[in-house]
Design an enzyme around this catalytic site. Structure first.
Site, short mmCIF file in Angstrom:
data_model
loop_
_atom_site.label_atom_id
_atom_site.label_comp_id
_atom_site.label_asym_id
_atom_site.label_seq_id
_atom_site.Cartn_x
_atom_site.Cartn_y
_atom_site.Cartn_z
N SER A 17 0.84 -1.19 0.00
CA SER A 17 0.00 0.00 0.00
C SER A 17 0.87 1.25 0.00
O SER A 17 1.99 1.24 0.52
CB SER A 17 -0.90 0.02 1.23
OG SER A 17 -1.57 1.27 1.36
N TYR A 34 -2.55 -0.54 9.81
CA TYR A 34 -2.56 -0.89 8.38
C TYR A 34 -1.27 -0.40 7.72
O TYR A 34 -0.59 -1.15 7.03
CB TYR A 34 -3.78 -0.28 7.70
CG TYR A 34 -3.88 -0.61 6.22
CD1 TYR A 34 -4.33 -1.85 5.81
CD2 TYR A 34 -3.53 0.33 5.25
CE1 TYR A 34 -4.42 -2.16 4.46
CE2 TYR A 34 -3.62 0.03 3.90
CZ TYR A 34 -4.07 -1.21 3.52
OH TYR A 34 -4.15 -1.52 2.18
#
Length: 221
Positions: free
Chosen positions: A152, A165
């Site tokens: 990501s 995350y």
């Protein structure tokens, strides 16, 4: 180390995509199938949605494999079932992940702990476990396979509302670097990608809402 390995064909590869019940995982599975590959569609809890993914794939021979990847025994079973059903694993796409909102100032210690444990179990441990199982399958078959980790942009930009995350995706990228060096002598390529926003079920609301213009403005495209 020069090991005899078999190069992958352009089509007909055996592909396991984790977290393929919807969103990016579904799109990845569809592209592989459209290319002539056979795909094992993994899901955790969204069996019905994963079935829709399976039914959307072009070609034949695709399979559905369910399991909780945060459990080491389940992760091994998922990889083994996929390998048995497809006749091996040539490509692994580590896409399964969790992403829960938990800004530190407004999150209790108990909730903070639980969320971090879930993110570590699914985003990092599961990626490592599936990579081990798939890579061993490739090595044992002397196949020059591929492992693709879906990281990501949050690994590099910071995620103030989703710190676990961002941190676990950074770990995924670090893991990919280590595995790339470790597995290269066996002809196995490992790559990690850092996507930005896709208009998937998870973030479509953010893109169409008040912050959407700002998010799109972050990309030169």
């Amino acid at each position: 180390m020069n090991l005899p390995v078999t190069s992958l064909p352009a089509t007909g590869r055996r592909v396991l995509v984790s977290g393929a019940s919807r969103g990016l995982g579904r799109a990845v599975a569809q592209v592989f199938a459209a290319n002539g590959d056979v795909v094992a569609v993994h899901h955790g809890t969204r069996a019905a949605e994963a079935r829709l993914t399976l039914e959307s794939l072009s070609g034949t021979g695709h399979v559905l494999v369910g399991g909780d990847l945060s459990d080491p025994a389940e992760a091994a079973r998922v990889a083994d079932e996929a390998a048995e059903a497809l006749g091996g694993i040539d490509v692994l796409v580590n896409n399964a992940a969790v992403n829960e909102r938990h800004p530190l100032p407004t999150t209790s210690y108990e909730e903070w702990t639980e969320i971090w444990q879930r993110h570590l179990s699914v985003n990092v441990l599961a990626t490592a476990l599936l990579s081990h199982r798939a890579a061993r399958n490739m090595i044992d078959r002397s196949v020059a396979g591929r492992i693709v980790n879906i990281g990501s942009r949050g690994a590099y930009r910071g995620e103030p509302d989703h710190p676990a995350y961002g941190a676990t995706k950074a770990a995924v990228h670090a893991l990919g670097q280590s595995l790339a060096v470790s597995l290269a002598p066996y002809g196995i390529g490992v790559v990690s990608v850092a996507p930005g926003f896709f208009e998937t079920e998870r973030v479509a609301g953010r893109l169409s809402g008040p912050e959407g213009e700002g998010i799109r403005g972050q990309s030169p495209f």
